[in-house]
Design a protein around this motif. Sequence first.
Motif, PDB file in Angstrom:
ATOM      1  N   ILE A  98      -5.072  -8.973   9.472  1.00 45.62           N
ATOM      2  CA  ILE A  98      -5.854 -10.199   9.592  1.00 45.62           C
ATOM      3  C   ILE A  98      -4.955 -11.228  10.253  1.00 45.62           C
ATOM      4  N   SER A  99      -5.431 -11.802  11.334  1.00 47.15           N
ATOM      5  CA  SER A  99      -4.670 -12.851  12.009  1.00 47.15           C
ATOM      6  C   SER A  99      -5.376 -14.186  11.828  1.00 47.15           C
ATOM      7  N   THR A 100      -4.579 -15.222  11.587  1.00 44.62           N
ATOM      8  CA  THR A 100      -5.104 -16.575  11.463  1.00 44.62           C
ATOM      9  C   THR A 100      -4.458 -17.441  12.536  1.00 44.62           C
ATOM     10  N   TYR A 101      -4.793 -18.702  12.547  1.00 46.00           N
ATOM     11  CA  TYR A 101      -4.208 -19.614  13.516  1.00 46.00           C
ATOM     12  C   TYR A 101      -2.683 -19.663  13.368  1.00 46.00           C
ATOM     13  N   ASP A 102      -2.204 -19.681  12.128  1.00 44.63           N
ATOM     14  CA  ASP A 102      -0.773 -19.852  11.875  1.00 44.63           C
ATOM     15  C   ASP A 102       0.037 -18.574  11.765  1.00 44.63           C
ATOM     16  N   THR A 103      -0.593 -17.468  11.335  1.00 48.82           N
ATOM     17  CA  THR A 103       0.216 -16.286  11.040  1.00 48.82           C
ATOM     18  C   THR A 103      -0.610 -15.008  10.984  1.00 48.82           C
ATOM     19  N   ASP A 104       0.021 -13.932  10.554  1.00 53.16           N
ATOM     20  CA  ASP A 104      -0.634 -12.629  10.412  1.00 53.16           C
ATOM     21  C   ASP A 104      -0.432 -12.113   8.991  1.00 53.16           C
ATOM     22  N   TYR A 105      -1.428 -11.364   8.515  1.00 49.28           N
ATOM     23  CA  TYR A 105      -1.367 -10.704   7.226  1.00 49.28           C
ATOM     24  C   TYR A 105      -1.513  -9.207   7.477  1.00 49.28           C
ATOM     25  N   ILE A 106      -0.573  -8.436   6.966  1.00 46.61           N
ATOM     26  CA  ILE A 106      -0.585  -6.992   7.131  1.00 46.61           C
ATOM     27  C   ILE A 106      -1.000  -6.398   5.781  1.00 46.61           C
ATOM     28  N   LEU A 107      -2.175  -5.774   5.743  1.00 43.51           N
ATOM     29  CA  LEU A 107      -2.633  -5.140   4.513  1.00 43.51           C
ATOM     30  C   LEU A 107      -2.252  -3.670   4.543  1.00 43.51           C
ATOM     31  N   VAL A 108      -1.672  -3.227   3.426  1.00 39.64           N
ATOM     32  CA  VAL A 108      -1.188  -1.859   3.258  1.00 39.64           C
ATOM     33  C   VAL A 108      -1.738  -1.356   1.931  1.00 39.64           C
ATOM     34  N   LYS A 109      -2.110  -0.097   1.879  1.00 40.26           N
ATOM     35  CA  LYS A 109      -2.591   0.466   0.616  1.00 40.26           C
ATOM     36  C   LYS A 109      -1.488   0.366  -0.445  1.00 40.26           C
ATOM     37  N   ASN A 110      -1.882   0.074  -1.669  1.00 42.82           N
ATOM     38  CA  ASN A 110      -0.928  -0.109  -2.754  1.00 42.82           C
ATOM     39  C   ASN A 110      -0.005   1.107  -2.915  1.00 42.82           C
ATOM     40  N   LYS A 111      -0.532   2.312  -2.708  1.00 41.46           N
ATOM     41  CA  LYS A 111       0.286   3.528  -2.847  1.00 41.46           C
ATOM     42  C   LYS A 111       1.413   3.588  -1.812  1.00 41.46           C
ATOM     43  N   ASP A 112       1.269   2.840  -0.709  1.00 39.01           N
ATOM     44  CA  ASP A 112       2.264   2.848   0.371  1.00 39.01           C
ATOM     45  C   ASP A 112       3.143   1.593   0.408  1.00 39.01           C
ATOM     46  N   ILE A 113       2.891   0.633  -0.487  1.00 42.66           N
ATOM     47  CA  ILE A 113       3.558  -0.665  -0.344  1.00 42.66           C
ATOM     48  C   ILE A 113       5.072  -0.581  -0.503  1.00 42.66           C
ATOM     49  N   ASP A 114       5.559   0.223  -1.453  1.00 44.32           N
ATOM     50  CA  ASP A 114       7.014   0.330  -1.629  1.00 44.32           C
ATOM     51  C   ASP A 114       7.675   0.938  -0.392  1.00 44.32           C
ATOM     52  N   ASN A 115       7.060   1.973   0.165  1.00 45.63           N
ATOM     53  CA  ASN A 115       7.571   2.600   1.390  1.00 45.63           C
ATOM     54  C   ASN A 115       7.514   1.614   2.563  1.00 45.63           C
ATOM     55  N   ALA A 116       6.437   0.834   2.642  1.00 44.71           N
ATOM     56  CA  ALA A 116       6.306  -0.151   3.730  1.00 44.71           C
ATOM     57  C   ALA A 116       7.395  -1.210   3.627  1.00 44.71           C
ATOM     58  N   ILE A 117       7.613  -1.722   2.429  1.00 40.48           N
ATOM     59  CA  ILE A 117       8.647  -2.749   2.232  1.00 40.48           C
ATOM     60  C   ILE A 117      10.023  -2.189   2.564  1.00 40.48           C
ATOM     61  N   SER A 118      10.305  -0.996   2.104  1.00 39.20           N
ATOM     62  CA  SER A 118      11.588  -0.362   2.386  1.00 39.20           C
ATOM     63  C   SER A 118      11.782  -0.151   3.891  1.00 39.20           C
ATOM     64  N   SER A 119      10.737   0.331   4.551  1.00 37.54           N
ATOM     65  CA  SER A 119      10.812   0.593   5.995  1.00 37.54           C
ATOM     66  C   SER A 119      11.024  -0.690   6.794  1.00 37.54           C
ATOM     67  N   LEU A 120      10.319  -1.741   6.424  1.00 39.14           N
ATOM     68  CA  LEU A 120      10.474  -3.025   7.119  1.00 39.14           C
ATOM     69  C   LEU A 120      11.841  -3.641   6.831  1.00 39.14           C
ATOM     70  N   SER A 121      12.301  -3.531   5.595  1.00 36.83           N
ATOM     71  CA  SER A 121      13.630  -4.051   5.241  1.00 36.83           C
ATOM     72  C   SER A 121      14.728  -3.340   6.029  1.00 36.83           C
ATOM     73  N   ASP A 122      14.581  -2.030   6.196  1.00 32.43           N
ATOM     74  CA  ASP A 122      15.554  -1.254   6.963  1.00 32.43           C
ATOM     75  C   ASP A 122      15.622  -1.707   8.416  1.00 32.43           C
ATOM     76  N   GLU A 123      14.529  -2.298   8.900  1.00 31.94           N
ATOM     77  CA  GLU A 123      14.476  -2.777  10.292  1.00 31.94           C
ATOM     78  C   GLU A 123      14.723  -4.282  10.384  1.00 31.94           C
ATOM     79  N   LYS A 124      15.351  -4.844   9.363  1.00 27.63           N
ATOM     80  CA  LYS A 124      15.800  -6.239   9.335  1.00 27.63           C
ATOM     81  C   LYS A 124      14.701  -7.263   9.106  1.00 27.63           C
ATOM     82  N   TYR A 125      13.595  -6.838   8.479  1.00 20.58           N
ATOM     83  CA  TYR A 125      12.605  -7.814   8.037  1.00 20.58           C
ATOM     84  C   TYR A 125      12.975  -8.215   6.621  1.00 20.58           C
ATOM     85  N   GLU A 126      12.896  -9.499   6.323  1.00 19.28           N
ATOM     86  CA  GLU A 126      13.165  -9.966   4.979  1.00 19.28           C
ATOM     87  C   GLU A 126      11.839 -10.011   4.219  1.00 19.28           C
TER      88      GLU A 126
END
Length: 129
Positions: A98-126
Motif C-alpha cells: 500500500i502506497s500513500t502520499y508520504d510512504t509505503d506499507y509492505i504487508l507480509v503474511k504473519n507466518k513469514d514476518i520473522d524471515n522478512a525482518i531477518s532478510s531485510l535486516s541482513d540487507e541493512k534495513y533497520e
Amino acid sequence: MAEKILTMKLLKEKYGVCRLDKTELIPKWAQSCQFFSITRTSDELSIVCSEDNIPSDIKCEKDWRALKVEGPLDFSLVGILASISTILAQKGISIFVISTYDTDYILVKNKDIDNAISSLSDEKYEIIY
C-alpha cells in the motif's frame, strides 16, 4: 557498522485484505481502524484494515502484518519498493503493498514476518518495533 538504508516500523496489529463488490458503499467497520486503506476500481472495492474489525461474511485474506517505511519519502526517490520486494522475493516471501502520499506499507503474511525482518535486516534495513 554499515549505514542503514531505510528504517521500517513493524505495526502491532494483524490485517485483512477484503474484496467487496464494486457497487458497495464503504462500510463503517473498515473506517474505525487506526490504519485502513480503501481502493475502488471498476472491478472491485478493496479494503485493508484490522482483521478484528472484519465481519465473518466478508471475503478476505487475513493474517497480514505491516512494515511501514518510515517517511515521509520524497517522490523523486527511485527503487525503494523494487529493492524491498527483490529481497523478499529471493526468500520466497510474497507481499501486498500500500502506497500513500508520504510512504509505503509492505504487508507480509504473519507466518513469514520473522524471515522478512531477518532478510531485510541482513540487507541493512533497520526494523523498529
